[in-house]
Design a protein around this motif. Structure first.
Motif, PDB file in Angstrom:
ATOM      1  N   UNK A  38       0.784  -1.228   0.000  1.00 55.07           N
ATOM      2  CA  UNK A  38       0.000   0.000   0.000  1.00 55.07           C
ATOM      3  C   UNK A  38       0.816   1.278   0.000  1.00 55.07           C
ATOM      4  N   UNK A  39       2.144   1.186   0.188  1.00 52.69           N
ATOM      5  CA  UNK A  39       2.950   2.405   0.284  1.00 52.69           C
ATOM      6  C   UNK A  39       2.952   3.190  -1.027  1.00 52.69           C
ATOM      7  N   UNK A  40       3.105   2.497  -2.147  1.00 58.95           N
ATOM      8  CA  UNK A  40       3.125   3.185  -3.445  1.00 58.95           C
ATOM      9  C   UNK A  40       1.778   3.857  -3.714  1.00 58.95           C
ATOM     10  N   UNK A  41       0.695   3.168  -3.347  1.00 56.60           N
ATOM     11  CA  UNK A  41      -0.630   3.746  -3.543  1.00 56.60           C
ATOM     12  C   UNK A  41      -0.846   4.972  -2.666  1.00 56.60           C
ATOM     13  N   UNK A  42      -0.310   4.922  -1.451  1.00 60.03           N
ATOM     14  CA  UNK A  42      -0.432   6.068  -0.549  1.00 60.03           C
ATOM     15  C   UNK A  42       0.322   7.272  -1.092  1.00 60.03           C
ATOM     16  N   UNK A  43       1.522   7.041  -1.601  1.00 58.49           N
ATOM     17  CA  UNK A  43       2.277   8.144  -2.198  1.00 58.49           C
ATOM     18  C   UNK A  43       1.515   8.712  -3.401  1.00 58.49           C
ATOM     19  N   UNK A  61      -2.841   2.851  11.160  1.00 63.80           N
ATOM     20  CA  UNK A  61      -3.295   3.733  10.086  1.00 63.80           C
ATOM     21  C   UNK A  61      -2.269   4.801   9.762  1.00 63.80           C
ATOM     22  N   UNK A  62      -2.159   5.121   8.495  1.00 58.43           N
ATOM     23  CA  UNK A  62      -1.397   6.275   8.041  1.00 58.43           C
ATOM     24  C   UNK A  62      -2.405   7.328   7.578  1.00 58.43           C
ATOM     25  N   UNK A  63      -2.214   8.546   8.030  1.00 59.91           N
ATOM     26  CA  UNK A  63      -3.177   9.616   7.778  1.00 59.91           C
ATOM     27  C   UNK A  63      -2.647  10.566   6.710  1.00 59.91           C
ATOM     28  N   UNK A  64      -3.557  10.997   5.860  1.00 52.26           N
ATOM     29  CA  UNK A  64      -3.231  11.962   4.817  1.00 52.26           C
ATOM     30  C   UNK A  64      -4.090  13.205   5.028  1.00 52.26           C
ATOM     31  N   UNK A  65      -3.445  14.294   5.339  1.00 51.70           N
ATOM     32  CA  UNK A  65      -4.144  15.560   5.575  1.00 51.70           C
ATOM     33  C   UNK A  65      -3.797  16.538   4.449  1.00 51.70           C
ATOM     34  N   UNK A  66      -4.807  17.141   3.881  1.00 57.70           N
ATOM     35  CA  UNK A  66      -4.587  18.055   2.749  1.00 57.70           C
ATOM     36  C   UNK A  66      -5.321  19.367   2.980  1.00 57.70           C
ATOM     37  N   UNK A  67      -4.831  20.414   2.346  1.00 59.51           N
ATOM     38  CA  UNK A  67      -5.448  21.727   2.500  1.00 59.51           C
ATOM     39  C   UNK A  67      -5.008  22.638   1.357  1.00 59.51           C
ATOM     40  N   UNK A  68      -5.711  23.754   1.230  1.00 56.00           N
ATOM     41  CA  UNK A  68      -5.406  24.744   0.199  1.00 56.00           C
ATOM     42  C   UNK A  68      -4.993  26.057   0.848  1.00 56.00           C
ATOM     43  N   UNK A  69      -3.971  26.657   0.304  1.00 57.99           N
ATOM     44  CA  UNK A  69      -3.524  27.969   0.775  1.00 57.99           C
ATOM     45  C   UNK A  69      -4.421  29.037   0.123  1.00 57.99           C
TER      46      UNK A  69
END
Length: 257
Positions: free
Chosen positions: A29-34, A248-256
């Motif tokens: 799953x690491x490649x998919x997460x990246x 779990x590995x968490x992915x947090x995203x945001x917009x400036x």
């Protein structure tokens, strides 16, 4: 033995970390997460993006393959040398998360994977991310919550003690659960968070379990005998295909804005 003044690591410790990162990059799953992190960055040909704490440069190479103008930064000179050696076409610079080598508003993307838990001031790093991002630029953070290892064991209380003791040795062990709030506090918009859980049921991650027990023992949270007994159980579980480790590995995203 020379130590990097910023990271506190020797060259030998950096090499050991690189080997560990290589194992992590190859996990299921690491490649998919990246790839998910690159999608969230909205990469397009020519997108200027920084990978903070770039390690050996794999993400920089993968983002460049998508057409982005990716730059990897890391405070460890040895790490940057290895990245440049492995990815001779990539661009890598020695810098830390608090002082990025870019002018205000010049980047469209900011990415950091497994970095913020080692920072003593994550809010300051997010402020620096906002400085270098142009309006509309995207930020993506990938990391784990060190309190959320799920491990099957005959002694649940001891396992909890081991997990929490190891977490307490990390500079910012629970930063992923704070990250959405920190981003909102810094004025970011479109803040999202998602989790991808990795599960192991064989002996693959026994070195990680040994590290957990060893660090908990060194911290005085458990005795040598408790560490040895707990690890013996985990080794037997691994031998019989009855081990269970998930995190779990968490992915947090945001917009400036």
């Amino acid at each position: 033995m020379d130590r990097n003044q910023t990271t506190g690591r020797t060259s030998e410790e950096t090499d050991a970390l690189i080997a560990l990162l290589d194992v992590g990059d190859g996990m299921p799953g690491a490649a998919e997460l990246r790839a998910r992190s690159y999608d969230l960055l909205d990469l397009a040909p020519g997108t200027a993006v920084v990978d903070v704490g770039c390690g050996s440069g794999r993400a920089v190479a993968e983002m460049a393959a998508r057409g982005a103008r990716a730059v990897g930064v890391d405070p460890d000179e040895r790490m940057i040398a290895v990245a440049a050696g492995r990815r001779p076409d990539g661009e890598f610079r020695v810098a830390d998360a608090y002082a990025l080598p870019f002018a205000d508003g010049t980047l469209r993307g900011y990415r950091a994977e497994k970095v913020f838990h080692i920072l003593d001031d994550p809010a300051r790093a997010i402020g620096e991310a906002r400085r270098v991002l142009a309006p509309g630029g995207r930020l993506v953070l990938v990391g784990q919550d060190w309190d959320t290892f799920v491990i099957d064991s005959g002694d649940a209380a001891l396992t909890r003690r081991i997990v929490h003791a190891r977490a307490d040795l990390v500079t910012a062990p629970r930063v992923v659960r704070r990250s959405p709030g920190l981003l909102l506090d810094a004025g970011f918009t479109d803040v999202t968070a998602e989790a991808r859980t990795v599960v192991f049921t064989d002996a693959t991650m026994l070195p990680l379990l040994a590290d957990l027990a060893g660090k908990a023992c060194a911290a005085g949270a458990i005795s040598d005998a408790q560490a040895e007994g707990w690890l013996a159980e985990q080794r037997e579980r691994g031998r019989r295909g009855r081990l269970f480790l998930a995190f779990p590995l968490f992915v947090t995203a945001a917009t400036r804005p």
